[in-house]
Design a protein around this motif. Structure first.
Motif, short mmCIF file in Angstrom:
data_model
loop_
_atom_site.label_atom_id
_atom_site.label_comp_id
_atom_site.label_asym_id
_atom_site.label_seq_id
_atom_site.Cartn_x
_atom_site.Cartn_y
_atom_site.Cartn_z
N ASN A 61 17.57 17.48 -62.28
CA ASN A 61 16.58 16.45 -61.95
C ASN A 61 17.22 15.08 -61.75
OD1 ASN A 61 13.85 15.94 -61.42
ND2 ASN A 61 13.58 14.98 -63.43
N TYR A 62 18.55 15.04 -61.67
CA TYR A 62 19.24 13.76 -61.54
C TYR A 62 20.15 13.76 -60.31
CZ TYR A 62 17.81 12.52 -66.30
OH TYR A 62 17.08 12.22 -67.41
N LEU A 63 20.31 12.61 -59.73
CA LEU A 63 21.23 12.39 -58.63
C LEU A 63 22.26 11.35 -59.03
CD1 LEU A 63 18.57 12.03 -55.77
CD2 LEU A 63 19.98 14.04 -56.21
N TRP A 64 23.46 11.50 -58.50
CA TRP A 64 24.45 10.43 -58.67
C TRP A 64 24.02 9.21 -57.87
CZ3 TRP A 64 29.32 13.81 -57.37
CH2 TRP A 64 29.78 14.44 -58.54
N ASN A 65 24.19 8.05 -58.45
CA ASN A 65 24.00 6.81 -57.70
C ASN A 65 25.28 6.49 -56.97
OD1 ASN A 65 23.08 4.19 -56.87
ND2 ASN A 65 24.27 3.33 -58.56
N CYS A 66 25.21 6.35 -55.65
CA CYS A 66 26.43 6.01 -54.89
C CYS A 66 26.45 4.55 -54.46
CB CYS A 66 26.59 6.95 -53.69
SG CYS A 66 25.14 7.20 -52.69
N GLY A 67 25.54 3.75 -55.00
CA GLY A 67 25.59 2.31 -54.75
C GLY A 67 25.00 1.88 -53.43
N TYR A 68 24.17 2.72 -52.82
CA TYR A 68 23.51 2.36 -51.57
C TYR A 68 22.07 1.94 -51.87
CZ TYR A 68 27.30 5.07 -49.36
OH TYR A 68 28.52 5.55 -48.95
N PHE A 69 21.68 0.78 -51.35
CA PHE A 69 20.35 0.23 -51.59
C PHE A 69 19.75 -0.21 -50.27
CE2 PHE A 69 23.25 -0.91 -55.09
CZ PHE A 69 22.71 -0.11 -56.08
N SER A 117 9.91 -0.40 -60.02
CA SER A 117 9.47 0.57 -59.01
C SER A 117 10.58 0.80 -58.00
CB SER A 117 8.21 0.04 -58.30
OG SER A 117 7.74 0.95 -57.34
N LEU A 118 11.07 2.05 -57.94
CA LEU A 118 12.14 2.42 -57.03
C LEU A 118 11.81 3.76 -56.39
CD1 LEU A 118 15.23 1.78 -59.36
CD2 LEU A 118 14.57 0.32 -57.43
N ALA A 119 12.39 4.00 -55.22
CA ALA A 119 12.36 5.32 -54.59
C ALA A 119 13.79 5.77 -54.37
CB ALA A 119 11.59 5.28 -53.27
N VAL A 120 13.98 7.07 -54.15
CA VAL A 120 15.32 7.58 -53.88
C VAL A 120 15.25 8.67 -52.82
CG1 VAL A 120 15.24 9.30 -55.76
CG2 VAL A 120 17.46 8.50 -54.91
N VAL A 121 16.23 8.65 -51.93
CA VAL A 121 16.40 9.68 -50.91
C VAL A 121 17.59 10.54 -51.31
CG1 VAL A 121 16.95 10.12 -48.49
CG2 VAL A 121 15.46 8.20 -49.09
N SER A 122 17.40 11.85 -51.33
CA SER A 122 18.51 12.76 -51.61
C SER A 122 19.37 12.86 -50.35
CB SER A 122 17.96 14.14 -51.98
OG SER A 122 19.02 15.01 -52.34
N ALA A 123 20.64 12.50 -50.47
CA ALA A 123 21.52 12.37 -49.30
C ALA A 123 21.68 13.68 -48.55
CB ALA A 123 22.89 11.88 -49.76
N SER A 124 21.74 13.57 -47.22
CA SER A 124 22.00 14.74 -46.39
C SER A 124 23.36 14.60 -45.71
CB SER A 124 20.89 14.87 -45.32
OG SER A 124 20.86 13.74 -44.47
N PHE A 125 24.35 14.11 -46.49
CA PHE A 125 25.71 13.95 -45.95
C PHE A 125 26.70 14.14 -47.09
CE2 PHE A 125 23.92 9.79 -46.96
CZ PHE A 125 24.87 9.23 -47.82
N THR A 134 14.89 1.23 -52.11
CA THR A 134 15.11 2.68 -52.01
C THR A 134 16.60 2.98 -52.13
OG1 THR A 134 13.14 2.92 -50.64
CG2 THR A 134 14.75 4.70 -50.56
N LEU A 135 16.92 3.86 -53.04
CA LEU A 135 18.30 4.28 -53.27
C LEU A 135 18.60 5.55 -52.47
CD1 LEU A 135 18.27 4.06 -57.19
CD2 LEU A 135 18.40 2.19 -55.55
N ILE A 136 19.87 5.83 -52.31
CA ILE A 136 20.29 7.12 -51.77
C ILE A 136 21.16 7.78 -52.83
CG2 ILE A 136 21.67 8.28 -50.00
CD1 ILE A 136 20.65 6.23 -48.01
#
Length: 268
Positions: A188-196, A254-262, A137-139
């Motif tokens: 529809n896109y998020l930046w990848n900040c390298g958190y896994f 198969s990946l999931a992503v959480v939209s950051a709340s920070f 899961t990415l953030i």
């Protein structure tokens, strides 16, 4: 949750203030604490177990700045081999000491985040998501401009709208400017900040499916009886230099992503 702070940077982006022997995560750029100390402050919000992967040339400085951690918390690379292999290194050490199903959060030492509570909430969501779906899961960060220096995560399908969790359709590492404009405009896109986030089993399952070369690297380390020995160092130095984004994440099925709340800034 176990947290691994990646702190092996080569100090190129803020040269000459930052150098390979004293990279930027050792500097006080945003306050009274250094970037790696602030990364530890955030990591301590996620769980009681924290590891730091760092490189031999400046490991003594990292240890001095994080003196509250025990010696065994520091995983010392004998030479830089990229984020893919420092993550494989950490997974190997953790697999020898911890439950293979406990979520692991990989974070970076050179980011600036003010909202530690929001940071902790997002990672808690990512940990639950990874465990429930057995997916890395990415953030991701909502993009504010068409930056070409970040990877982009394409969302596809809502897993949990209340928590901002989505399936990942695709992952594109550092596209060109024209492409990033389209991505930002689409919404529809998020930046990848390298958190896994994922457990040992989750990472190994995805490596077996999607990245056999990285799996082979992990196996070569796991075959050595004891980390930290000369034999282990030689096995690590025999690896090539790869980043996790292209070695595994772009290939993952198969990946999931959480939209950051920070809030978030990649310093440099």
């Amino acid at each position: 949750m176990i947290t691994v702070i990646i702190a092996g940077g080569s100090g190129t982006r803020l040269w000459p203030l930052s150098t390979p022997e004293y990279p930027k995560h050792l500097l006080k750029l945003t306050g009274e604490r250094t970037l790696v100390q602030m990364a530890y402050d955030r990591a301590s919000k996620l769980g009681d177990t924290v590891y730091v992967v760092t490189e031999a040339s400046h490991a003594h400085h990292v240890k001095e700045q994080l003196s509250e951690l025990p010696e065994e918390a520091f995983l010392i690379e004998p030479g830089r081999r990229g984020t893919a292999h420092c993550i494989a290194f950490a997974l190997d050490v953790i697999s020898r000491k911890h439950d293979h199903d406990e979520p692991i959060a990989f974070i970076h030492s050179d980011h600036y985040v003010r909202d530690k509570e929001g940071f902790a909430r997002s990672f808690a969501v990512a940990g639950r998501t990874s465990t429930a779906h057995n997916e890395i899961t990415l953030i991701g960060i909502e993009p504010t401009f068409p930056a070409t220096g970040f990877g982009y995560i394409q969302r596809d399908g809502v897993i949990d709208s209340d928590s901002g969790v989505y399936s990942v359709e695709s992952f594109k590492e550092k596209p060109d400017y024209e492409t990033t404009q389209k991505y930002v405009e689409s919404g529809n896109y998020l930046w990848n900040c390298g958190y896994f986030v994922g457990s040992v089993n989750t990472f190994l399952n995805e490596m077996q499916r999607s990245a056999p070369e990285l799996q082979a690297s992990f196996d070569s380390l796991a075959a050595v009886a004891e980390p930290g020995t000369d034999e282990y160092h030689q096995a690590y130095l025999a690896l090539d230099n790869q980043v996790i984004d292209t070695a595994l994440i772009e290939k993952a099925q198969s990946l999931a992503v959480v939209s950051a709340s920070f809030d978030w800034m990649d310093v440099g």
